[in-house]
Design an enzyme around this catalytic site. Structure first.
Site, short mmCIF file in Angstrom:
data_model
loop_
_atom_site.label_atom_id
_atom_site.label_comp_id
_atom_site.label_asym_id
_atom_site.label_seq_id
_atom_site.Cartn_x
_atom_site.Cartn_y
_atom_site.Cartn_z
N TYR A 129 0.80 -1.23 0.00
CA TYR A 129 0.00 0.00 0.00
C TYR A 129 0.83 1.27 0.00
O TYR A 129 0.32 2.34 -0.27
CB TYR A 129 -0.95 0.01 1.22
CG TYR A 129 -2.24 -0.73 0.95
CD1 TYR A 129 -2.25 -2.11 0.82
CD2 TYR A 129 -3.45 -0.04 0.81
CE1 TYR A 129 -3.42 -2.80 0.56
CE2 TYR A 129 -4.63 -0.73 0.55
CZ TYR A 129 -4.61 -2.10 0.43
OH TYR A 129 -5.78 -2.76 0.17
N LYS A 179 2.18 -15.54 3.97
CA LYS A 179 2.48 -16.45 2.88
C LYS A 179 3.98 -16.70 2.95
O LYS A 179 4.75 -16.36 2.03
CB LYS A 179 2.04 -15.79 1.55
CG LYS A 179 2.17 -16.66 0.32
CD LYS A 179 1.11 -17.75 0.22
CE LYS A 179 1.39 -18.63 -1.00
NZ LYS A 179 0.52 -19.81 -1.06
N ASP A 212 -3.78 -18.45 1.72
CA ASP A 212 -4.69 -19.22 0.85
C ASP A 212 -5.47 -20.24 1.67
O ASP A 212 -6.68 -20.42 1.48
CB ASP A 212 -3.94 -19.87 -0.33
CG ASP A 212 -2.65 -20.58 0.06
OD1 ASP A 212 -2.23 -20.48 1.23
OD2 ASP A 212 -2.06 -21.25 -0.82
N ASP A 236 -6.73 -6.74 3.69
CA ASP A 236 -7.78 -6.14 2.85
C ASP A 236 -8.65 -7.23 2.25
O ASP A 236 -9.88 -7.19 2.33
CB ASP A 236 -7.13 -5.31 1.74
CG ASP A 236 -8.17 -4.76 0.79
OD1 ASP A 236 -9.17 -4.19 1.27
OD2 ASP A 236 -8.00 -4.93 -0.44
N ASP A 240 -12.80 -8.67 3.32
CA ASP A 240 -13.99 -8.76 2.45
C ASP A 240 -14.60 -10.15 2.57
O ASP A 240 -15.82 -10.31 2.65
CB ASP A 240 -13.63 -8.48 0.98
CG ASP A 240 -13.85 -7.02 0.59
OD1 ASP A 240 -13.78 -6.14 1.49
OD2 ASP A 240 -14.08 -6.74 -0.60
C1 IPM Z 1 -10.78 -1.02 2.50
C2 IPM Z 1 -10.81 -0.53 1.09
C3 IPM Z 1 -9.59 0.33 0.81
C4 IPM Z 1 -8.37 -0.54 1.03
C5 IPM Z 1 -9.54 0.98 -0.57
C6 IPM Z 1 -10.79 1.78 -0.84
C7 IPM Z 1 -8.32 1.82 -0.74
O1 IPM Z 1 -10.91 -1.59 0.19
O2 IPM Z 1 -10.80 -0.18 3.42
O3 IPM Z 1 -10.74 -2.24 2.71
O4 IPM Z 1 -7.91 -1.23 0.10
O5 IPM Z 1 -7.84 -0.54 2.13
MN MN Z 2 -11.03 -3.52 1.17
#
Ligand code: IPM
Ligand code: MN
Length: 333
Positions: A129, A179, A212, A236, A240
């Site tokens: 990042y 990893k 993974d 990140d 999700d």
């Molecule tokens: C999150 C988002 C951000 C990230 C993006 C929008 C830059 O996906 O907060 O998880 O990748 O950290």
């Molecule tokens: Mn994200």
């Protein structure tokens, strides 16, 4: 416990559904009886298109003076990917040294029984990042792009220490996710930092998963996790997935924390600005409301935060503002 002085909150509603869900979060915080004073900051893709500001030094310095920042979502399809993300969201995370991204996940079965309850501690200021790298011979057949992952011993160690502290207050189990079998330089640094900090927490049981494999466990056996610590990019992606297996991204909350409290911490839903549903009143405000609850934890308003979480666990229905009002009336009552 309610305090007598109001907490000063900078509100960045942002783009798309951001302002809609943030308004509901503030409604619920006020209904819970927590004293807050808010100042709105008009930032995001729409603002950028209007006058070119993404995040000026002056605005950043104003934000530094607040007790916390509540953010909705930023980004619009009209602005190229990366401009607002790097220039606003990541700049805030880096400049305010919000080195922990804390993302809790609770999974409940249809009957309401809790199936899993874990927290991901995502390192939030390093890894791929940071924007290290570049491009050569752009647009030619010989184009080269590199994007390095920056890992410091200090950065890995402080994220691990925060995660061990968190595990001490929970079920005393911490998993490092990386990893190490392929990313041998970064993975080795992380593993050694983790092991060194672990020596200070002999009562915390530890585990290691490759990222993974962790994806399989998130889907098939998330119950095994209590606290997870991982790097910025793995965190990140995993969070999700964590949202997807824990009631959906519409209820996934997060805290970008500066545990040293050298400035404000920032609280935001995991979801994005969802431009496809803006204005339809169908956005789920719970992710923003639960993010506000994390803010209250950090502001030492844990009782109100727990009341908000309990109210969010009961069934809700209706439009964005109807859901906000239902939860608000539960925490007020
Ligand atoms: C999150 C988002 C951000 C990230 C993006 C929008 C830059 O996906 O907060 O998880 O990748 O950290
Ligand atoms: Mn994200």
């Amino acid at each position: 416990m309610a305090t007598t002085t109001a907490h000063r909150i900078a509100v960045i509603g942002g783009d798309g559904i951001g302002p809609e869900v943030t308004a509901e979060a503030l409604k619920v915080v006020r209904a819970a009886g927590v004293g807050i004073e808010t100042v709105d900051f008009d930032l995001g893709g729409a603002r950028y298109l209007r006058d070119g500001e993404i995040l000026s030094d002056d605005t950043l310095n104003q934000l530094r003076a607040f007790d916390a920042i509540l953010l909705g979502a930023v980004g619009i399809p009209e602005v190229a990917p990366g401009v607002i993300e790097r220039g606003l969201l990541l700049k805030l995370r880096f400049e305010l040294d919000l080195y922990v991204n804390q993302r809790p996940f609770i999974g409940t079965a249809p009957g309401g029984t809790k199936q899993h309850d874990f927290v991901v501690i995502r390192e939030n200021t390093e890894g791929p990042y940071v924007g290290e790298g570049g491009v050569l011979r752009k647009g030619t057949p010989n184009e080269v792009a590199t994007q390095g992952s920056v890992n410091t011993r200090m950065g890995a160690e402080r994220a691990c220490r925060y995660a061990f502290e968190m595990a001490m207050g929970r079920r005393k189990h911490l998993t490092l996710v990386h990893k190490t079998n392929v990313l041998t330089f970064a993975g080795d640094l992380w593993q050694r930092a983790f092991n060194a900090v672990a020596a200070d927490y002999p009562s915390v049981a530890t585990a290691y998963n490759h990222v993974d494999a962790a994806c399989i466990y998130f889907v098939q056996d998330p119950h095994r996790y209590d606290v997870i610590v991982t790097d910025n990019l793995f965190g990140d992606i995993l969070t999700d997935l964590g949202g997807a297996v824990s009631g959906g991204i519409g209820i996934a909350s997060s805290a970008n924390l500066n545990p040293a409290r050298t400035g404000p911490s920032m609280f935001e839903p995991v979801h994005g600005s969802a431009p496809d549903i803006v204005g339809t009143a169908t956005a789920n405000p719970i992710a923003a409301i639960l993010s506000a609850a994390l803010m209250l934890d950090f502001l030492d308003e844990g009782v109100a935060a727990d009341r908000i979480r309990a109210a969010c666990a009961e069934p809700v229905s209706g439009s964005t503002s109807e859901i906000g009002s239902q939860i608000a009336s539960r925490v007020a009552g």
